[in-house]
Design a protein around this motif. Structure first.
Motif, PDB file in Angstrom:
ATOM      1  N   ASP A   1       0.842  -1.196   0.000  1.00 52.17           N
ATOM      2  CA  ASP A   1       0.000   0.000   0.000  1.00 52.17           C
ATOM      3  C   ASP A   1       0.879   1.249   0.000  1.00 52.17           C
ATOM      4  N   ILE A   2       0.257   2.419   0.031  1.00 51.46           N
ATOM      5  CA  ILE A   2       1.000   3.664  -0.096  1.00 51.46           C
ATOM      6  C   ILE A   2       1.982   3.853   1.066  1.00 51.46           C
ATOM      7  N   VAL A   3       1.591   3.416   2.273  1.00 53.88           N
ATOM      8  CA  VAL A   3       2.507   3.528   3.418  1.00 53.88           C
ATOM      9  C   VAL A   3       3.713   2.607   3.219  1.00 53.88           C
ATOM     10  N   GLY A   4       3.465   1.420   2.694  1.00 56.73           N
ATOM     11  CA  GLY A   4       4.562   0.510   2.394  1.00 56.73           C
ATOM     12  C   GLY A   4       5.505   1.091   1.356  1.00 56.73           C
ATOM     13  N   PHE A   5       4.941   1.754   0.338  1.00 54.17           N
ATOM     14  CA  PHE A   5       5.761   2.419  -0.674  1.00 54.17           C
ATOM     15  C   PHE A   5       6.697   3.433  -0.014  1.00 54.17           C
ATOM     16  N   ILE A   6       6.127   4.264   0.854  1.00 58.82           N
ATOM     17  CA  ILE A   6       6.916   5.328   1.480  1.00 58.82           C
ATOM     18  C   ILE A   6       7.981   4.735   2.399  1.00 58.82           C
ATOM     19  N   PHE A   7       7.621   3.697   3.144  1.00 61.44           N
ATOM     20  CA  PHE A   7       8.589   3.071   4.055  1.00 61.44           C
ATOM     21  C   PHE A   7       9.767   2.485   3.285  1.00 61.44           C
ATOM     22  N   ILE A   8       9.484   1.704   2.242  1.00 66.46           N
ATOM     23  CA  ILE A   8      10.560   1.069   1.477  1.00 66.46           C
ATOM     24  C   ILE A   8      11.391   2.122   0.746  1.00 66.46           C
ATOM     25  N   ALA A   9      10.731   3.155   0.232  1.00 62.64           N
ATOM     26  CA  ALA A   9      11.466   4.229  -0.439  1.00 62.64           C
ATOM     27  C   ALA A   9      12.424   4.920   0.517  1.00 62.64           C
ATOM     28  N   CYS A  10      11.966   5.221   1.737  1.00 59.77           N
ATOM     29  CA  CYS A  10      12.820   5.895   2.720  1.00 59.77           C
ATOM     30  C   CYS A  10      13.941   4.975   3.197  1.00 59.77           C
ATOM     31  N   LEU A  11      13.629   3.706   3.393  1.00 60.67           N
ATOM     32  CA  LEU A  11      14.658   2.745   3.797  1.00 60.67           C
ATOM     33  C   LEU A  11      15.764   2.668   2.754  1.00 60.67           C
ATOM     34  N   THR A  12      15.360   2.600   1.491  1.00 55.98           N
ATOM     35  CA  THR A  12      16.341   2.502   0.404  1.00 55.98           C
ATOM     36  C   THR A  12      17.149   3.782   0.270  1.00 55.98           C
ATOM     37  N   ALA A  13      16.447   4.909   0.315  1.00 59.60           N
ATOM     38  CA  ALA A  13      17.081   6.197   0.055  1.00 59.60           C
ATOM     39  C   ALA A  13      18.035   6.635   1.157  1.00 59.60           C
ATOM     40  N   MET A  14      17.726   6.264   2.399  1.00 60.68           N
ATOM     41  CA  MET A  14      18.485   6.805   3.521  1.00 60.68           C
ATOM     42  C   MET A  14      19.229   5.757   4.328  1.00 60.68           C
ATOM     43  N   GLY A  15      19.084   4.479   3.961  1.00 61.99           N
ATOM     44  CA  GLY A  15      19.756   3.421   4.714  1.00 61.99           C
ATOM     45  C   GLY A  15      21.267   3.521   4.677  1.00 61.99           C
ATOM     46  N   GLY A  16      21.828   3.698   3.470  1.00 62.37           N
ATOM     47  CA  GLY A  16      23.280   3.786   3.348  1.00 62.37           C
ATOM     48  C   GLY A  16      23.853   5.015   4.009  1.00 62.37           C
ATOM     49  N   GLY A  17      23.187   6.146   3.813  1.00 67.45           N
ATOM     50  CA  GLY A  17      23.660   7.391   4.423  1.00 67.45           C
ATOM     51  C   GLY A  17      23.555   7.375   5.936  1.00 67.45           C
ATOM     52  N   THR A  18      22.522   6.708   6.448  1.00 62.42           N
ATOM     53  CA  THR A  18      22.373   6.593   7.900  1.00 62.42           C
ATOM     54  C   THR A  18      23.518   5.771   8.494  1.00 62.42           C
ATOM     55  N   ALA A  19      23.806   4.633   7.873  1.00 58.83           N
ATOM     56  CA  ALA A  19      24.921   3.803   8.343  1.00 58.83           C
ATOM     57  C   ALA A  19      26.235   4.584   8.284  1.00 58.83           C
TER      58      ALA A  19
END
Length: 207
Positions: A29-47
């Protein structure tokens, strides 16, 4: 806004597109889209920021990154069905995002005074961990682990190109450009021409 911040925004946006496209393949759903998008976009930079012990993680210091990733997710939610091949689009967008993220990781580490081995690692961490998290969470075969594709190798080569060019000309824009071109060139060659890194070959122990 400086070059590093612009590149960071661009990598967040493109990585978020790939995350949302993977979410579309899982019919979230749309919330899942946003969660996966944010995880992908900011996961590497966060680490990267946690490992480098920056004062604040980049998207906490400036929430515009969350807004950019969320916007990309919503955009894909309403348009993904129009793509002829979502997987091929994911692969190429991911290659572009990796090429943008490598100089960001190196640049952030350099701005904190890190030595060259750390620069290499931070280029790879920033470029690779978000996509890896995306694929693992969505139960996809991680792109970084497919056969012997040039993925982490491309990121490492791009980070090395950044370091070498900066040593020669001391120009961060030129170093960033070199990193992006080398990374994308190797990744594109792997996708289109089948370039592969040598793999481990098991040999039975001698009797």
């Amino acid at each position: 806004m400086n070059l590093l911040a612009l590149l960071d925004l661009a990598s967040v946006f493109v990585f978020a597109l790939t995350g949302a496209l993977v979410a579309s393949r899982q019919q979230l759903d749309i919330v899942g889209f946003i969660f996966i998008a944010c995880l992908t976009a900011m996961g590497g930079g966060t680490a990267r920021d946690v490992l480098l012990q920056r004062d604040e993680v980049f998207w906490i210091a400036n929430p515009i990154y969350v807004a950019v990733a969320g916007t990309a997710a919503v955009l894909v939610f309403f348009t993904a069905h129009k793509l002829e091949s979502r997987m091929r689009t994911i692969i190429w967008l991911d290659a572009l995002a990796v090429a943008i993220a490598v100089p960001v990781g190196v640049g952030v580490a350099r701005s904190l005074g890190a030595e060259w081995p750390v620069l290499l690692m931070m280029g790879m961490v920033t470029a690779c961990l978000g996509g890896l998290a995306r694929d693992v969470v969505c139960n996809e075969v991680p792109l970084i682990l497919k056969a012997r594709d040039l993925y982490a190798t491309a990121a490492l080569a791009g980070a090395a190109a950044n370091i070498l060019v900066y040593e020669v000309v001391a120009s961060r824009p030129f170093a960033a450009l070199a990193a992006g071109l080398v990374t994308f060139g190797l990744r594109a060659g792997s996708i289109s021409l089948g370039w592969r890194a040598p793999g481990y070959r098991h040999e039975p122990p001698r009797s």
